[in-house]
Design an enzyme around this catalytic site. Structure first.
Site, mmCIF file in Angstrom:
data_model
loop_
_atom_site.group_PDB
_atom_site.id
_atom_site.type_symbol
_atom_site.label_atom_id
_atom_site.label_comp_id
_atom_site.label_asym_id
_atom_site.label_seq_id
_atom_site.Cartn_x
_atom_site.Cartn_y
_atom_site.Cartn_z
ATOM 1 N N ASP A 1 -42.691 -76.273 -77.486
ATOM 2 C CA ASP A 1 -42.455 -74.961 -78.095
ATOM 3 C C ASP A 1 -43.092 -73.876 -77.233
ATOM 4 O O ASP A 1 -44.163 -73.371 -77.543
ATOM 5 C CB ASP A 1 -43.031 -74.949 -79.519
ATOM 6 C CG ASP A 1 -42.851 -73.604 -80.212
ATOM 7 O OD1 ASP A 1 -41.946 -72.851 -79.818
ATOM 8 O OD2 ASP A 1 -43.616 -73.313 -81.152
ATOM 9 N N PHE A 2 -42.425 -73.548 -76.137
ATOM 10 C CA PHE A 2 -42.893 -72.475 -75.264
ATOM 11 C C PHE A 2 -42.145 -71.204 -75.655
ATOM 12 O O PHE A 2 -40.921 -71.127 -75.503
ATOM 13 C CB PHE A 2 -42.606 -72.793 -73.792
ATOM 14 C CG PHE A 2 -43.516 -73.828 -73.177
ATOM 15 C CD1 PHE A 2 -44.337 -74.627 -73.964
ATOM 16 C CD2 PHE A 2 -43.543 -74.014 -71.803
ATOM 17 C CE1 PHE A 2 -45.164 -75.593 -73.397
ATOM 18 C CE2 PHE A 2 -44.366 -74.965 -71.221
ATOM 19 C CZ PHE A 2 -45.177 -75.760 -72.018
ATOM 20 N N GLU A 3 -42.868 -70.220 -76.146
ATOM 21 C CA GLU A 3 -42.258 -68.957 -76.556
ATOM 22 C C GLU A 3 -42.770 -67.824 -75.667
ATOM 23 O O GLU A 3 -43.815 -67.938 -75.038
ATOM 24 C CB GLU A 3 -42.547 -68.691 -78.034
ATOM 25 C CG GLU A 3 -42.017 -69.806 -78.937
ATOM 26 C CD GLU A 3 -42.184 -69.532 -80.426
ATOM 27 O OE1 GLU A 3 -42.058 -68.361 -80.839
ATOM 28 O OE2 GLU A 3 -42.435 -70.500 -81.181
ATOM 29 N N ALA A 4 -42.015 -66.742 -75.623
ATOM 30 C CA ALA A 4 -42.339 -65.596 -74.762
ATOM 31 C C ALA A 4 -42.410 -66.002 -73.294
ATOM 32 O O ALA A 4 -43.223 -65.482 -72.520
ATOM 33 C CB ALA A 4 -43.657 -64.949 -75.199
#
Length: 344
Positions: free
Chosen positions: A138-141
């Site tokens: 879950d890699f966001e931004a």
């Protein structure tokens, strides 16, 4: 006579088994509940475990050298294993130092060979140690310029995990098109990510939030557009949609006091404020307003049982793998019943 006796007994056993199965019905399709390590999440799991067949424990992050940090919620994992519920370890780029997802942190691990290998090796160790069925990245931004790097990273990690018989799920922001001007969603190449990941969890929530103007957290047409785009780029049997177990409360006068409202909190807020919720036809969501003690007007957007059921049914309509819920801890059984009805 013996033949008919055997048939009669077999029929009786079949009826008993049918009734038992009906009483202990399990989730249809894939139903993932996101959890944390807190007591509320654990209590929800024990209460509503029959409504889900997988949990994703959101308790891990990493450092710039690729070192995995965080703790496995052993009580939840033990209970899930007992109930034959698959478990996923969520690894995010959330950085406590900045109280947000860190694109630069993700970039560092993706671009540095040593850090990337350490990160991947430790995922394998983590999965084996705690018997996780899979890893949820879950890699966001993620930084816009890292679009290709992120796709290559997912390929690298997925292939390494696959060799060890560990599944990979990747969380991505919802979108209906590839737009280079959208820094939030552009870095995620659905087609390439979907090629290597076993599942892609499309975060069909947070269409609006307290960082912007009031609006539906997950409007029906927005979800539809996202799923239409998703299944064009990714095999439908790999796609999982998201269902929010929360709403948002905007303080129109002072945005700094705007806040998230959990599922169970909403009903008590409506009662306390004597609010009159209304169904918004355009979004397919619920909304109401109230005035607080400071005379500030608030606008709240959320989902109720009926809208959750309707939106959950989109998983069937688009023939995707299933649904995911963010997050366990403050929802009621009526919420889960709505999802079950929608996904049948």
């Amino acid at each position: 006579m013996k033949k008919w006796l055997i048939i009669a007994v077999s029929l009786a056993i079949a009826i008993v088994l049918f009734m038992y199965t009906k009483g202990e019905a399990k989730a249809a399709g894939m139903t993932v509940g996101y959890t944390t390590g807190d007591t509320a999440s654990y209590n929800s799991l024990t209460k509503y475990h029959t409504y889900m067949n997988a949990i994703a424990t959101d308790t891990f992050a990493f450092e710039k050298n690729g070192q995995i940090i965080g703790d496995a919620p052993t009580k939840q994992l033990t209970y899930a294993k007992k109930k034959k519920i698959k478990t996923w370890a969520v690894i995010s780029n959330y950085n406590d130092a900045i109280y947000d997802f860190d694109g630069d942190l993700a970039s560092r691990v993706m671009s540095n060979k040593t850090a990337k290998k350490r990160f991947t090796d430790q995922l394998i160790t983590l999965a084996k140690k705690h018997s996780y069925y899979g890893i949820n990245i879950d890699f966001e931004a993620v930084n816009p310029e890292d679009r290709a790097a992120y796709s290559n990273f997912i390929q690298y990690v997925s292939q390494a995990l696959n060799k060890k018989h560990i599944k990979t799920m990747v969380s991505v922001p919802a979108k209906s098109a590839d737009d280079k001007n959208d820094d939030w969603s552009w870095p995620y190449d659905y087609a390439k990510i979907g090629k290597y990941a076993d599942f892609v969890q499309v975060m069909t929530y947070d269409e609006h939030g307290i960082w912007g103007e009031p609006g539906s957290v997950a409007s029906t047409n927005w979800i539809k557009s996202s799923l239409q785009f998703s299944v064009k780029k990714i095999k439908a049997n790999k796609v999982i949609m998201g269902i929010p177990a929360y709403g948002y409360d905007w303080d129109v006068k002072d945005g700094s006091t705007s806040t998230i409202r959990e599922w169970n909190e909403l009903k008590s807020l409506i009662k306390k404020q004597k609010a009159k919720p209304a169904f918004n036809k355009k979004s397919g969501s619920m909304t109401f307003s109230y005035v607080d003690k400071k005379k500030h007007k608030h606008v709240v957007w959320y989902e109720n049982e009926k809208t959750v059921q309707t939106k959950s049914h989109l998983a069937k309509q688009y023939k995707i793998a299933g649904v995911s819920v963010y997050a366990l801890g403050n929802e009621s059984e009526s919420f889960w019943k709505a999802i079950r009805k929608g996904t049948k």
